[in-house]
Design an enzyme around this catalytic site. Structure first.
Site, mmCIF file in Angstrom:
data_model
loop_
_atom_site.group_PDB
_atom_site.id
_atom_site.type_symbol
_atom_site.label_atom_id
_atom_site.label_comp_id
_atom_site.label_asym_id
_atom_site.label_seq_id
_atom_site.Cartn_x
_atom_site.Cartn_y
_atom_site.Cartn_z
ATOM 1 N N HIS A 183 3.207 5.605 -12.741
ATOM 2 C CA HIS A 183 4.484 5.437 -12.029
ATOM 3 C C HIS A 183 5.113 4.138 -12.527
ATOM 4 C CE1 HIS A 183 3.459 7.923 -8.164
ATOM 5 N NE2 HIS A 183 4.338 8.589 -8.892
ATOM 6 N N CYS A 279 3.665 0.413 -3.518
ATOM 7 C CA CYS A 279 3.551 1.868 -3.270
ATOM 8 C C CYS A 279 3.518 2.182 -1.783
ATOM 9 C CB CYS A 279 2.246 2.420 -3.845
ATOM 10 S SG CYS A 279 2.028 2.176 -5.595
HETATM 11 N N1 ARG Z 1 -2.615 8.752 -5.130
HETATM 12 C C1 ARG Z 1 -1.199 8.605 -5.235
HETATM 13 C C2 ARG Z 1 -0.678 9.446 -6.391
HETATM 14 O O1 ARG Z 1 -1.356 9.525 -7.384
HETATM 15 C C3 ARG Z 1 -0.833 7.145 -5.393
HETATM 16 C C4 ARG Z 1 0.643 6.913 -5.397
HETATM 17 C C5 ARG Z 1 1.003 5.494 -5.682
HETATM 18 N N2 ARG Z 1 2.374 5.285 -5.474
HETATM 19 C C6 ARG Z 1 3.204 4.615 -6.279
HETATM 20 N N3 ARG Z 1 4.421 4.436 -5.903
HETATM 21 N N4 ARG Z 1 2.816 4.160 -7.464
HETATM 22 O O2 ARG Z 1 0.367 10.029 -6.336
#
Ligand code: ARG
Length: 290
Positions: A183, A279
């Site tokens: 991300h 996050c």
């Molecule tokens: N386990 C989640 C996923 O893989 C974590 C999300 C983390 N969020 C972020 N905004 N980076 O989607």
């Protein structure tokens, strides 16, 4: 002689500037239940919910000291709902709702949609075949003139058209190339006063050219791999305060010399799911009439 009271209150300017508002989701149903990013691998059911709740409460306490927080209730079957940054992207009362790449998170969409609608937001959606993961992959520059939007493991390039359509804003595409930084908010943080904190190796060469063309070298805070894997770039920045997982002394010192106050919050239980401070929050605009 008139006895009518003089009305002065309506003429007074507001005494305080509005605090920012963020959306959070308590981790009472949080767990690592499946593997959809490299961080979750080897960590299924290995996070402690008790510690996660303590760590989340710590972040909540620090954040509510300087901002307002709205809460969405967690839902069973959606353990990643704590990562509200992935609910969507909001600006000026409009939310572009996320459409998740992985089926494991798609059940969250309905809960977030209901929350935004009942809170008075104008909710826009992207078609199912065009994954978009909200603020996880799209971040406004601090002065709000442009939107940095990623394509890579999660959001696809076609989602950017929907962002342009939603706000008529300039969208700059960045390509994520390291699966650990799946991300944009795991490797890139626009900061106040025109600074940026980022991990260059997470991007391809054309993306770095775009970043470096916008941010002059004295405004770039380049993060080492050691700090990047501590989710240093996954930072919440409000004015001169930065809320972040534990990072190196060197990086803290660098941020301080640039005028930032760094508040470190251990978020180890959330790192096991591939997330940290940024996050766990989604930025919302000023409160909307319900
Ligand atoms: N386990 C989640 C996923 O893989 C974590 C999300 C983390 N969020 C972020 N905004 N980076 O989607």
């Amino acid at each position: 002689m008139s006895t009518r009271p003089i009305e002065i209150t309506s003429a007074l300017p507001p005494l305080v500037t509005a605090r920012r508002t963020y959306l959070m989701c308590p981790p009472t149903l949080y767990d690592v239940d499946y593997v959809i990013n490299p961080w979750m691998s080897g960590n299924v059911h290995l996070s402690s919910r008790e510690r996660a709740i303590e760590q989340w409460n710590h972040l909540y306490r620090e954040l509510t000291a300087i901002a307002d927080v709205e809460l969405i209730q967690p839902q069973s079957g959606s353990p990643d709902m704590v990562f509200t940054a992935n609910a969507g992207l909001e600006r000026n009362g409009t939310v572009v709702l996320s459409g998740f790449f992985h089926p494991e998170r798609q059940a969250e969409e309905h809960h977030f949609r209901s929350w935004f609608q009942s809170s008075g937001y104008n909710v826009l959606e992207v078609p199912r075949e065009i994954p978009f993961e909200g603020e996880g992959d799209a971040l406004f520059s601090s002065e709000g003139t442009r939107l940095w939007a990623a394509h890579g493991p999660r959001s696809v390039m076609a989602s950017h058209t929907h962002l342009v359509r939603a706000w008529g804003v300039e969208v700059i595409a960045l390509h994520l190339v390291d699966p650990r930084f799946y991300h944009l908010d795991t490797c890139f943080a626009p900061l106040e006063d025109g600074f940026v904190m980022y991990y260059p190796q997470a991007f391809d060469a054309p993306s770095l050219v775009k970043i470096e063309a916008f941010y002059p070298s004295e405004k770039r805070i380049v993060v080492s791999e050691a700090d990047a894997v501590r989710f240093a770039c996954n930072a919440i920045n409000i004015d001169r305060t930065i809320l972040v997982n534990d990072i190196s002394r060197e990086l803290v010192a660098e941020l301080q010399t640039k005028g930032f106050e760094v508040i470190q919050i251990t978020l180890s239980e959330f790192l096991k799911a591939g997330g940290a401070a940024k996050c766990l929050v989604m930025r919302l605009g000023p409160q909307i009439e319900r």
